[in-house]
Design a protein around this motif. Structure first.
Motif, short mmCIF file in Angstrom:
data_model
loop_
_atom_site.label_atom_id
_atom_site.label_comp_id
_atom_site.label_asym_id
_atom_site.label_seq_id
_atom_site.Cartn_x
_atom_site.Cartn_y
_atom_site.Cartn_z
N GLN A 81 -30.36 2.87 9.78
CA GLN A 81 -30.23 3.76 10.93
C GLN A 81 -30.71 3.06 12.20
O GLN A 81 -30.05 3.10 13.22
CB GLN A 81 -31.03 5.03 10.69
N THR A 90 -31.30 10.53 5.77
CA THR A 90 -31.79 9.18 5.50
C THR A 90 -32.56 9.14 4.18
O THR A 90 -32.41 8.21 3.38
CB THR A 90 -32.69 8.70 6.66
N ASP A 108 -25.97 4.49 7.34
CA ASP A 108 -26.87 5.46 7.94
C ASP A 108 -26.69 5.45 9.46
O ASP A 108 -27.14 4.54 10.13
CB ASP A 108 -28.32 5.13 7.56
MG LIG Z 1 -31.79 9.66 9.43
#
Ligand SMILES: [Mg+2]
Ligand SMILES: Nc1ncnc2c1ncn2[C@@H]1O[C@H](COP(=O)(O)OP(=O)(O)OP(=O)(O)O)[C@@H](O)[C@H]1O
Lengths: 363, 254
Positions: free
Chosen positions: B87, B45, B178
Motif C-alpha cells: 500500500q 490490508t 494493495d
Molecule cells: Mg490498507
C-alpha cells in the motif's frame, strides 16, 4: 519475528527533487582495485619499516571493519562482538602455530571455521532479537570471551600465548614485509569476494531485509537463512582478521580483544561510511593513524612540556574523544561517512573542473 | 468444480480485542481479477497480510490451489506463488529500479553466496541473463530511462507501477495488489489499468484492494465489500454498489 506490518495510509505525493545519487552503489571496482594494488605494491617494494608496519595494521583492521559492515550496513543488524570474534581467530592461530598444523594457510582457514561457528551461535539469538536485545547478546559474547580467555591462559600463560611466525615448509613468512603482503592479498581476495556477493542476488536480498524485514519476507526472502548467512560469513572473516592479528602481534592475550576495541571498530564502520567497501577501510585507517597522529602532535608541542606530557599521557583518552566527536559529526552531518564526504567533495571538484573547461579556462 | 486458485475460508485476524478481519470467506478462480473494497480501516490490508502470512489467523484457513497455506512462513508462500505489492510505496526506498525488478524475480535467481564470492562463471552468467531480462521488461513498459534511478526519487505514480511490475516479474500464481491507485494521478491510473488488463489477458489471477471504486469496477468481475472486518457482500461491481448497506458503509468515507 515477522510480527505485524502496519502500513500508513499513503498520501498523494509529488516527486521529490532529484538529489544526489544513492550511496548504496558499488564503488568503481576497476579504479578502486587499481589504487589498492598500486598502494600495496609501492609499499611492499619501497615502503620503510614504519609504512609496512602501519600498512599491515590497517589491512588487518580493514578486514575486520569490512566484515562487520556486512552485518551492520548490508543486513541492517547490530553486533558488538567483533573483538571477541577476532579473539577466537587469534587463539586458534596461536595454538596451531606451535603444532604440525602451522603450515600457512591452515591456521587462517581453521580460524575462519571457528569464526563461522561463533557467528552461527550469535546469529541464532539474532533470529529472535533485533536492535537493543541483539546488541546485548553480542555484548554477552564479549564478556564470555574475556572470561574464557583468562581461564584458558591460566597462570602459566598469564601474559598470553606466543605465536610462531607463519611458514611454508622451511620458508619463513614471518618478516614484516611478508606479513604485509599476506595481509594485503587476503584483504584483496576478501574484497573481491564481497563485491561478487553484494553485486548479485544476495546483495539485493540483504538490502531488502535492511529496509523492511517483513516486506522482504513477502518478496520471498527466507529471513532465517539470510540473517544466519550474514552472521556466519561476517564472523568467519572477522576471525580471519584475528588470525592475521595474532601473527602480527606475535602474542595473543585476552586483554587485547576488549569491549573497547569492539566499540572502536563499530564506530569506525560508521565513520567510514555504511553501504560501501571503501568506507570501512577508511575507518580502519583512522583507527591506526589517529593515535600516531596524536603522538606526533605531542612531539610538536615539545616546547611546551605541560601540553606534550599531557597529550602523551592521555593519548587513548584523546583518541576516544576524537572518535566520539567524529561519530557525532557523521551522525549529524554526513550519514555516508568519510567516504561519502570524499565522494561529495570529489564530484564537486569534478563539477568545478567541467565548468572551467567549458569556460575555456583549462586547455 | 475444481479447487479455486485462492481460497479464503472463515478467516479471523484479531489484534488484542479488535477483530480486524472477522469471518471473511471468498474464493478466487484461476485467471479471475477479484476486487476488495471497503472504507478506511475496514481490514483490507490485514486481509491481504493474512494471505501473505504476515499476521497469524485466529481461525479459518487459506489455500492456494489445493495447498493449505496457513502455517507457512511468508517466504514459503511467496515461493508457492503468492505475489504482493505494498500500500505504501515507501516500503522500499533504497533500490535502483532495475535492482528492485530483479528482486521480483528472486526465484529465478542464483543465490549461492559461495558461488557469488568465488565469482563462478555459472553465477555470473545467470546474473547477466537476469539483468538482460529485466532491462527488456523495463524497455517494454517504456521505463528504460529510469532503470538506474533510485526508487525514492521516482514520481509516486511511477513507483506504484514499478512495484506492480516487480510483482508481475515473479510470475506469481496469485497477485495481491494493495491500493495500487492510492496517491496516483488519473494518467497514472490509466497506465496501471492497462498493465493489469494485459496481465489479466495473459491469465494472471489478481486480487485488487482499492479505494477507487471505478478503477475496481473496470478491472474486476466480482468484488467483495468489507466493513469493520466483516464482509457485507460479494457480487458484480454493479450489483454490490447498488445495495443500500454498501452505499451506507461508503457514505462519508469516500
Ligand atoms: Mg490498507
Ligand atoms: N499490526 C496491527 N496492530 C494493531 N492493529 C492493527 C494492526 N494492523 C491493522 N490494525 C487495525 O486493524 C484495522 C484494519 O486495518 P487495515 O490496515 O487492515 O485497514 P484497511 O482496510 O487496509 O484500511 P486503509 O483503507 O486505511 O488502508 C484498523 O483498525 C487498524 O488500526
Amino acid at each position: 519475528m515477522t510480527g505485524e506490518m502496519t502500513m500508513p495510509p499513503s498520501q498523494v505525493q509529488t516527486a521529490p527533487a532529484r538529489t544526489r545519487p544513492s550511496p548504496r552503489t558499488l564503488p568503481g571496482g576497476a579504479a578502486g582495485g587499481a589504487v589498492f594494488v598500486l598502494v600495496v605494491v609501492v609499499t611492499a617494494l619501497a615502503g620503510g619499516q614504519y609504512a609496512v608496519y602501519t600498512g599491515t595494521l590497517i589491512g588487518i583492521y580493514a578486514l575486520v571493519t569490512v566484515s562487520q559492515e556486512w552485518i551492520i550496513g548490508r543486513a541492517g543488524l547490530v553486533s558488538l562482538g567483533s573483538a571477541a570474534i577476532m579473539a577466537v581467530g587469534a587463539y586458534v592461530t596461536a595454538r596451531l602455530s606451535t603444532t604440525s598444523w602451522s603450515v600457512f594457510p591452515i591456521p587462517l582457514v581453521v580460524a575462519m571455521i571457528f569464526g563461522a561457528v561463533v557467528g552461527l551461535l550469535i546469529g541464532v539469538p539474532g533470529l529472535r532479537f533485533r536492535g537493543l536485545y541483539l546488541m546485548l547478546t553480542t555484548l554477552a559474547l564479549q564478556f564470555i570471551v574475556a572470561f574464557a580467555g583468562q581461564k584458558y591462559q591460566g597462570v602459566e600463560n598469564q601474559s598470553g600465548f606466543v605465536v610462531n611466525p607463519p611458514h611454508w615448509g622451511s620458508l619463513d613468512l614471518g618478516s614484516p614485509r611478508a606479513l604485509f603482503i599476506i595481509t594485503c592479498v587476503v584483504l584483496g581476495l576478501v574484497l573481491l569476494a564481497l563485491r561478487g556477493i553484494y553485486g548479485g542476488a544476495a546483495g539485493r536480498i540483504w538490502n531488502a531485509m535492511r529496509q523492511d524485514e517483513a516486506a522482504a519476507s513477502v518478496l520471498g526472502v527466507n529471513l532465517v537463512r539470510w540473517k544466519l548467512t550474514a552472521f556466519i560469513g561476517s564472523s568467519a572473516l572477522t576471525a580471519l582478521g584475528g588470525s592475521l592479528y595474532a601473527y602480527q602481534a606475535g602474542l595473543v592475550s585476552y586483554g587485547t580483544f576488549s569491549l573497547d576495541l569492539s566499540l572502536t571498530l563499530l564506530v569506525m564502520v560508521f565513520i567510514g561510511g555504511l553501504g560501501t567497501l571503501v568506507g570501512p577501510i577508511l575507518g580502519a585507517a583512522v583507527i591506526v593513524l589517529l593515535p600516531n597522529g596524536i603522538e606526533r602532535l605531542s612531539g610538536a608541542f615539545a616546547g611546551i612540556p605541560q601540553v606534550a606530557d599531557w597529550l602523551s599521557l592521555h593519548e587513548a583518552t584523546v583518541a576516544n574523544g576524537i572518535y566520539g566527536l567524529l561519530l557525532l559529526l557523521v551522525l549529524l552531518f554526513e550519514r555516508d561517512g568519510i567516504y561519502g564526504l570524499v565522494r561529495r567533495l570529489g564530484s564537486a571538484a569534478a563539477g568545478q573542473w567541467h565548468r572551467r573547461v567549458r569556460r575555456g579556462a583549462v586547455q | 468444480m475444481t479447487d479455486p486458485r485462492l481460497g479464503v475460508d472463515g478467516v479471523v485476524v484479531a489484534f488484542g480485542g479488535l477483530r480486524a478481519v472477522d469471518e471473511v470467506s471468498f474464493a478466487v478462480q484461476p485467471g479471475e481479477t477479484f476486487g476488495i473494497i471497503g472504507p478506511n480501516g475496514a481490514g483490507k490490508t490485514t486481509l491481504l497480510n493474512s494471505v501473505s502470512g504476515l499476521v497469524p489467523l485466529r481461525t479459518g484457513s487459506i489455500s492456494l490451489d489445493s495447498t493449505a497455506m496457513h502455517g507457512l512462513r511468508p517466504h514459503q508462500r511467496a515461493a508457492l506463488g503468492v505475489g504482493r505489492t505494498f500500500q505504501a510505496a515507501e516500503v522500499f526506498n533504497d533500490f535502483r529500479v532495475r535492482d528492485y525488478m530483479l528482486l521480483g524475480r528472486l526465484f529465478a535467481q542464483q543465490t549461492s553466496v559461495i558461488g557469488a564470492a568465488l565469482r563462478l562463471p555459472g553465477v555470473r552468467r545467470a546474473e547477466k541473463s537476469e539483468r538482460v531480462a529485466v532491462e527488456n521488461l523495463l524497455d517494454r513498459h517504456g521505463l528504460a530511462d529510469v532503470a538506474g534511478v533510485v526508487l525514492k526519487e521516482l514520481p509516486y505514480g511511477l513507483r506504484k507501477l514499478v512495484d506492480i511490475l516487480r510483482a508481475l516479474a515473479g510470475r506469481p500464481r496469485v497477485l495481491l495488489l494493495d491500493e495500487p491507485t492510492s496517491g496516483t494521478a488519473t494518467s497514472d491510473r490509466l497506465a496501471l489499468r492497462d498493465v493489469l488488463l494485459e496481465a489479466g489477458r495473459d491469465g494472471m489471477t489478481t486480487v485488487v484492494v482499492d479505494h477507487d471504486v471505478q478503477f475496481v469496477s473496470e478491472l474486476c468481475g466480482r468484488v467483495l465489500v468489507v466493513n469493520f472486518g466483516q464482509q457485507i457482500g460479494t457480487g458484480t461491481p454493479a450489483e454490490v454498489l447498488q445495495r443500500p448497506d454498501v452505499r451506507a458503509a461508503f457514505m462519508g468515507a469516500d
